[in-house]
Design an enzyme around this catalytic site. Structure first.
Site, PDB file in Angstrom:
ATOM      1  N   GLY A 138       0.783  -1.228   0.000  1.00  0.00           N
ATOM      2  CA  GLY A 138       0.000   0.000   0.000  1.00  0.00           C
ATOM      3  C   GLY A 138       0.811   1.272   0.000  1.00  0.00           C
ATOM      4  O   GLY A 138       0.261   2.361   0.061  1.00  0.00           O
ATOM      5  N   THR A 139       2.139   1.155  -0.083  1.00  0.00           N
ATOM      6  CA  THR A 139       2.950   2.359  -0.062  1.00  0.00           C
ATOM      7  C   THR A 139       3.104   2.965  -1.463  1.00  0.00           C
ATOM      8  O   THR A 139       3.771   3.978  -1.621  1.00  0.00           O
ATOM      9  CB  THR A 139       4.356   2.089   0.511  1.00  0.00           C
ATOM     10  OG1 THR A 139       4.844   0.877  -0.049  1.00  0.00           O
ATOM     11  CG2 THR A 139       4.305   1.960   2.013  1.00  0.00           C
ATOM     12  N   LYS A 169       3.992   1.154  -4.575  1.00  0.00           N
ATOM     13  CA  LYS A 169       4.999   0.587  -5.482  1.00  0.00           C
ATOM     14  C   LYS A 169       4.423   0.438  -6.885  1.00  0.00           C
ATOM     15  O   LYS A 169       5.042   0.855  -7.867  1.00  0.00           O
ATOM     16  CB  LYS A 169       5.455  -0.783  -4.965  1.00  0.00           C
ATOM     17  CG  LYS A 169       6.101  -0.731  -3.602  1.00  0.00           C
ATOM     18  CD  LYS A 169       6.550  -2.096  -3.139  1.00  0.00           C
ATOM     19  CE  LYS A 169       5.402  -3.065  -2.894  1.00  0.00           C
ATOM     20  NZ  LYS A 169       4.530  -2.665  -1.791  1.00  0.00           N
ATOM     21  N   GLU A 178     -10.450  -1.070  30.210  1.00  0.00           N
ATOM     22  CA  GLU A 178      -9.922  -0.015  29.342  1.00  0.00           C
ATOM     23  C   GLU A 178      -9.355   1.148  30.157  1.00  0.00           C
ATOM     24  O   GLU A 178      -8.293   1.680  29.834  1.00  0.00           O
ATOM     25  CB  GLU A 178     -11.002   0.487  28.374  1.00  0.00           C
ATOM     26  CG  GLU A 178     -11.523  -0.559  27.384  1.00  0.00           C
ATOM     27  CD  GLU A 178     -10.436  -1.229  26.555  1.00  0.00           C
ATOM     28  OE1 GLU A 178      -9.374  -0.624  26.337  1.00  0.00           O
ATOM     29  OE2 GLU A 178     -10.644  -2.397  26.150  1.00  0.00           O
TER      30      GLU A 178
END
Ligand code: ADP
Ligand code: MG
Ligand code: ZN
Length: 608
Positions: free
Chosen positions: A199-200, A202, A419
């Site tokens: 997802g960068t 390429k 939490e």
């Protein structure tokens, strides 16, 4: 598709049955008695005949009794010559064209079975083909040539990634002006390896190179090579390169090359020889470029660690372009690119979004904006508001809210304590990221969530940061234990992550003083490769024992830290948890207000 073909087949079979039934039952083809022509003449004179049908030289006669006869007219003689004229008016004489329906029916009856068999064979072949696409065209590469004019990508479409672009600008220049380089005696590189997380961008960058250079772009994905027949991959590669050379200057893009370019001899399971042959063919083709062949091979992978070293040798993919996950400035630029065609409300602040999304790739950011647009559209808004953006960040980062999974009262209380436990421990420790959000609305697999957000992007993690993070990870577990005297299954994911971090601290980052700065078991987590399955442990059993002990010590220390913080803040834990139960979600400010204390902060400083 097969369904419709079946229908066609059924139809054909029915047609055949009807046709044969027609042929069999056709009264005109009813067996008639063969008689000499003289008999007919006699019967004619005796007025026994009802009708005569003439087909070429054959006569079919129906008698008044209903019986039928057949006869042959001697060649060259008309009915009149035979005395069978219509003088006697109650005999119907019917001349049928020789090429009439009976003839065709006979021909058809002869042909239909063959047609049927042929149709059936074709049908079978089609079926087989649709089951294994490419059975008919296996040698051919299915590389796609990207249309140069339509959907042309340029570097302008790729935001950020400036170093990668700078490297690739050179590649474009090689393709455009090869002479400039060859006259200097420089060899034009043959291969460029794009390396980066999924997802960068390429694939996007490779396309942009082709768009900029304005050359044909042959793209194929590594996973396509690994198909049914051995040798197919190799012959596809051959075909692909042949096409590329014919169209040179051109670019061959091999996406996801790790699918074929894995280190040889490490895989598990089948498909092994196939991969090796394909890989060898790629290498052969690249070595075989004659000087002056202006084809550049660009490959992309997100697993450079698993690639066969032979691929990375000089003369092959010797240029490596690393594409990093974008930093905040680049995220800004990417958001700008993908927000071009979207209407935003005045309050929408994309810079704030960029700050809140460390670790998001270009694809994530694109997805985020798309989710925001969908959200705005579903509410029939005219523009995308900042709230839509915030909601989408959460959705992309944490998975969609599960409003339908309603926690029962008891689960809600436990989750709230859990939490808030995480949040308080993180808030009180100086090396953690600030709490960004605390929520007991379940999302994805989690019942609740405590979300931390760094003030800025971070590239290094210190030892103290790990220790503090571990303590806050255990905060949920400890809070449950303190508040209810027992724990639930809700902490299992936290504990798993904590163990992983602690183990990495010991074996990967040299953060255990007892074990020392030595790395144990390189190439962790590459089961994908098959390497870890055939695990070669590069340390002794005794050392494994030591490592386990150290991991345990680290986790236990974190546990003690969390316990002491939460014990001291017991009252506040109760108060904040109860407030959270009412509102279900705290923002950073709301949490700080409810807790009533500012976050502890510390920075690493030089000691001298
Ligand atoms: P990869 O091949 O590295 O997995 P892709 O090139 O397929 O990633 O990227 C997926 C999508 O994400 C692209 O189509 C693009 O829309 C978007 N994207 C990724 N990086 C960028 C970037 N730097 N600038 C603009 N868009 C990007
Ligand atoms: Mg890709
Ligand atoms: Zn938890």
């Amino acid at each position: 598709m097969p369904r419709r073909r079946n229908g066609l087949l059924t139809l054909l079979i029915i047609a055949l049955i009807v046709a044969s039934a027609y042929i069999l039952l056709n009264p005109q083809l009813e067996a008639a008695v063969e008689v000499p022509i003289t008999t007919i003449q006699q019967q004619y004179r005796a007025k026994e005949i009802k009708s005569i049908k003439v087909e070429g030289s054959s006569l079919t006669v129906e008698l008044k009794t209903g019986a039928k006869e057949k006869s042959t007219r001697p060649a060259g003689e008309t009915l009149k010559d035979l005395g069978l004229s219509e003088a006697d008016s109650d005999v119907v004489i019917q001349a049928v064209d020789n090429t009439g329906s009976d003839f065709w029916l006979n021909v058809l009856a002869g042909i239909i079975p063959f047609v049927l068999i042929a149709v059936f064979l074709v049908y079978m072949m089609r079926q087989a083909q649709s089951h294994n696409q490419g059975a008919m065209s296996f040698g051919q590469s299915r590389a796609t040539v990207v249309d140069k004019e339509k959907n042309k990508t340029t570097f302008a479409d790729v935001a950020g990634a400036n170093e990668a672009k700078a490297e690739l600008v050179e590649v474009v220049d090689f393709l455009k002006n090869p002479k400039k380089y060859t006259s200097m005696g420089a060899k034009i590189p043959k291969g460029v390896m794009l390396v980066g997380a999924p997802g960068t961008g390429k694939t996007l960058l490779a396309r942009a190179v082709a768009g900029e250079a304005n050359v044909p772009f042959f793209s194929i994905s590594g996973s396509e090579f690994v198909e049914m027949f051995v040798g197919v991959g190799a012959s596809r590669v051959r075909d692909l390169f042949k096409k590329a050379k014919r169209n040179s200057p051109s670019i061959v893009f091999v996406d996801e090359i790790d699918a074929v370019g894995r280190q040889r001899g490490t895989g598990v399971g089948g498909g092994h020889d196939e991969r090796e042959q394909t890989l060898n063919q790629i290498l052969t083709e690249m070595d075989g470029f004659e000087t002056g062949t202006n084809v550049i091979v660009i490959a992309a992978t997100n697993r450079p660690d698993v690639l066969d070293p032979a691929l990375l040798r000089p003369g092959r993919f010797d240029r490596r372009v690393v594409i990093d996950v974008p930093d905040v400035k680049e995220r800004n630029e990417i958001l700008a690119v993908h927000s071009r065609n979207k209407p935003f409300a005045k309050d929408a602040d994309l810079e704030k979004v960029a700050k809140q999304t460390p670790g998001f790739t270009g694809a994530d950011l694109e997805n985020l904006l798309n989710e925001a647009a969908i959200l705005a559209a579903s509410k029939s808004q005219k523009t995308i508001t900042h709230e839509d953006l915030e909601k989408s960040i959460e959705k992309v980062a944490l998975g969609p809210e599960k409003k339908s999974r309603v926690l029962n009262e008891e689960e809600k209380i436990v989750t709230a304590y859990h939490e808030v436990g995480h949040a308080i421990v993180a808030h009180m420790l100086p090396h953690t990221d600030p709490v960004h959000k605390v929520s007991i609305v379940s999302r994805g697999m989690a019942l609740g969530v405590t979300w931390y957000l760094p003030k800025e992007d971070r590239h290094l993690a210190s030892e103290s940061r790990f220790h503090d993070e571990l303590a806050s990870l255990l905060g949920g577990h400890v809070a449950e234990e303190l508040a209810f005297g027992e724990v639930t299954t809700g902490s299992s994911n936290d504990l798993e992550r904590a163990s992983k971090i602690a183990r990495a601290m010991v074996t990967k980052y040299g953060m255990s003083h007892k074990i020392g700065p030595v790395i144990y078991g390189s190439n962790h987590g590459s089961v994908f490769l098959g390497k870890d399955l055939m695990h070669e442990r590069d340390y002794s059993d005794a050392m494994a024992n030591e490592i386990d002990k150290e991991v345990k010590v680290i986790v236990e220390t974190a546990y003690t830290t969390a316990k002491s913080i939460l014990t001291k803040n017991k009252e506040k834990l109760k108060k904040v948890a109860n407030e959270l139960l009412k509102v279900e979600t705290f923002t950073a400010e709301e949490f700080e207000k409810a807790f009533g204390e500012k976050k502890a902060v510390a920075k690493i400083k030089p000691k001298f």
